[in-house]
Design a protein around this motif. Structure first.
Motif, short mmCIF file in Angstrom:
data_model
loop_
_atom_site.label_atom_id
_atom_site.label_comp_id
_atom_site.label_asym_id
_atom_site.label_seq_id
_atom_site.Cartn_x
_atom_site.Cartn_y
_atom_site.Cartn_z
N SER A 2 7.41 88.31 -40.93
CA SER A 2 7.75 86.90 -40.99
C SER A 2 6.85 86.09 -41.92
CB SER A 2 7.68 86.31 -39.58
OG SER A 2 6.40 86.59 -39.07
N ASN A 3 5.69 86.63 -42.30
CA ASN A 3 4.74 85.79 -43.03
C ASN A 3 4.83 85.97 -44.55
OD1 ASN A 3 3.78 88.34 -43.01
ND2 ASN A 3 1.63 87.81 -42.72
N SER A 4 6.05 86.16 -45.07
CA SER A 4 6.24 86.37 -46.50
C SER A 4 5.49 85.34 -47.32
CB SER A 4 7.71 86.26 -46.85
OG SER A 4 8.40 87.33 -46.30
N GLY A 5 4.72 85.82 -48.28
CA GLY A 5 4.05 84.92 -49.20
C GLY A 5 3.03 84.03 -48.53
N ASN A 6 2.59 84.39 -47.33
CA ASN A 6 1.74 83.48 -46.58
C ASN A 6 0.43 84.14 -46.17
OD1 ASN A 6 1.10 81.07 -45.47
ND2 ASN A 6 2.12 81.47 -43.52
N THR A 7 -0.09 85.03 -47.02
CA THR A 7 -1.35 85.69 -46.70
C THR A 7 -2.40 85.27 -47.72
OG1 THR A 7 -0.99 87.56 -48.14
CG2 THR A 7 -0.01 87.70 -45.95
N PRO A 8 -3.69 85.43 -47.40
CA PRO A 8 -4.73 85.10 -48.38
C PRO A 8 -4.55 85.90 -49.67
CG PRO A 8 -5.68 85.48 -46.22
CD PRO A 8 -4.23 85.84 -46.10
N LEU A 9 -4.05 87.14 -49.57
CA LEU A 9 -3.85 87.92 -50.81
C LEU A 9 -2.77 87.27 -51.67
CD1 LEU A 9 -4.05 91.69 -49.80
CD2 LEU A 9 -5.79 90.25 -50.82
N GLY A 10 -1.81 86.56 -51.04
CA GLY A 10 -0.80 85.82 -51.79
C GLY A 10 -1.46 84.78 -52.70
N ASN A 11 -2.52 84.14 -52.20
CA ASN A 11 -3.24 83.15 -53.03
C ASN A 11 -3.87 83.84 -54.24
OD1 ASN A 11 -2.61 81.38 -51.02
ND2 ASN A 11 -4.64 81.40 -50.08
N THR A 12 -4.50 84.98 -54.00
CA THR A 12 -5.13 85.74 -55.10
C THR A 12 -4.07 86.10 -56.13
OG1 THR A 12 -6.70 86.68 -53.56
CG2 THR A 12 -6.44 87.84 -55.65
N LEU A 13 -2.93 86.58 -55.64
CA LEU A 13 -1.88 87.02 -56.57
C LEU A 13 -1.40 85.88 -57.45
CD1 LEU A 13 0.10 89.31 -54.14
CD2 LEU A 13 -1.05 90.04 -56.23
#
Ligand SMILES: Cc1ncc(COP(=O)(O)O)c(C=O)c1O
Length: 390
Positions: A2-13
């Motif tokens: 459910s947390n698509s695009g909502n992780t700290p790694l998403g920010n890095t990417l």
């Protein structure tokens, strides 16, 4: 998930490896082609030459460009690595990591389920440098200790085996190897750093085929070697000594592909589970080698060490003829037939496991599926029309 695009790694990417500040800048760094780098003084040139192995130091195109340094920086952050070196393919990442950590007279342990070209390089090239190769049972865990000799320098393994999907005890192997001063190199292509960060589990070196999920579009060929502090410099120097380097276009494609990695992995996680679960209920299927199922070897290690599953899994069908398997594969309309995986398109390929230290004991034929971004109901419809041919 459910947390698509909502992780700290998403920010890095999204934000890492991009220019910041200054009006009128492009969102994406441009394709950067260059060999000679110019300096105003000899002293400045010499200073750059002395730092030529450092990410971020411009000296000569073969040692890196601004764009390739951006890419190395993103991967360092994603893997929590001390340093990262990008190379021209996944195979180059594997072979150069091995060349950079071994010498004549060493003994190297290689998991019996590794990617075919890893085995080919070890048998045909590394062995010619005076390194003794021994294959071991991928599920051995901490008992790998019994295989260690005084001259064992490296354990090369994969999580999971990309054809047969056993998940090894990464932590047990890494911990035992470290206690003996043995370097661990893990091929982490399947999970990507979105689902597993092997350096945080004690592994020394993670290699990736960026031609799969990291690039994500079945076009650019590139490899990544992410290292801890002890292994980074010897491996980077080996890469530079050999003269391997990805092309400017490949660097650009990988930089662009990586931006959407988190979203793409979360899609294939869900879609892969949906199709694997459906396939498992079909009468022609003996076993689905997907880690959400308890009968997938090493499923307990996947649960412990991974936060998701890629869209690549295997299906063991009930015993049938080779001709029927070929007809089934040929009749699939939405699954392309071809090597590699991790792009946006679904793929299918029969697999013949090559083993020398263990025995592949499944009775029926093994077929590997890569689930892409097509509508899952349509993929299931396609499988439905072809399965009766088995
Ligand atoms: C697990 C694994 N590692 C490495 C590679 C090699 O990557 P490349 O094709 O980028 O050389 C592959 C290719 O299929 C692979 O499956």
């Amino acid at each position: 998930m459910s947390n698509s695009g909502n992780t700290p790694l998403g920010n890095t990417l999204v934000h890492s490896g991009r220019e910041t500040g200054g009006d009128g800048r492009l969102v994406n760094p441009p394709i950067e082609i260059g060999s000679t780098v110019l300096f105003d003084t000899l002293a400045a040139f010499e200073a750059a030459r002395d730092r030529r192995y450092e990410t971020g130091n411009l000296y000569y195109g073969r040692y890196g460009t601004r764009a390739s340094f951006h890419l190395e920086t993103i991967m360092c952050e994603l893997e929590g690595a001390f340093g990262c070196t990008i190379v021209s393919s996944g195979v180059a990442a594997i072979t150069l990591a091995l060349l950079g950590t071994t010498k004549s007279g060493d003994h190297v342990l290689v998991a019996d389920h590794v990617y075919g070209n890893t085995r080919g390089f070890c048998d045909q090239v590394l062995s010619r440098t005076g390194v003794e190769i021994e294959y071991y049972d991928p599920m051995v865990g901490e008992a790998i200790e019994e295989k260690f000799r005084d001259n064992t320098s490296v354990v090369m393994f994969e999580a999971p085996g990309s054809g047969t999907f056993e998940f090894p005890d990464i932590q047990g192997i890494a911990k035992t190897a470290t206690r003996h001063g043995v370097i661990t190199i893990l091929d982490g292509t399947w999970a990507t750093p979105i689902f597993c960060r092997p350096l945080s589990l004690g592994v020394d070196v993670v290699v990736h085929s960026g031609s799969k999920y990291l690039g994500g579009h079945s076009d650019g060929m590139i490899g990544f070697i992410a290292c801890n502090e002890t292994t980074h410099t010897p491996i980077r120097k080996t890469v530079m000594a050999v003269g391997d380097k990805p092309g400017a276009q490949e660097v650009h494609l990988a930089l662009r592909g990586l931006r959407t990695l988190d979203l793409r992995m979360r899609h294939v996680h869900d879609a892969g589970i949906e199709i694997a679960t459906w396939l498992r209920k079909q009468p022609q299927v003996a076993k689905v080698l997907h880690p959400i199922f308890d009968d997938c070897p090493g499923n307990q290690y996947w649960r412990r060490d991974f936060s998701g599953a890629a869209g690549l899994f295997g299906v063991v069908f009930k015993p049938t003829t080779e001709g029927q398997v070929r007809r089934f594969v040929d009749h699939l309309q939405m699954f392309g037939i071809g090597v590699s995986w991790g792009g946006y398109e679904s793929l299918v390929l029969p697999v013949n496991p090559a083993r020398t230290a263990t025995t592949w004991s499944e009775q029926g034929p093994l077929v590997r599926f890569n689930i892409g971004f097509e509508n899952t109901a349509s993929l299931i419809e396609d499988l439905k029309q072809a399965l009766p041919l088995l």
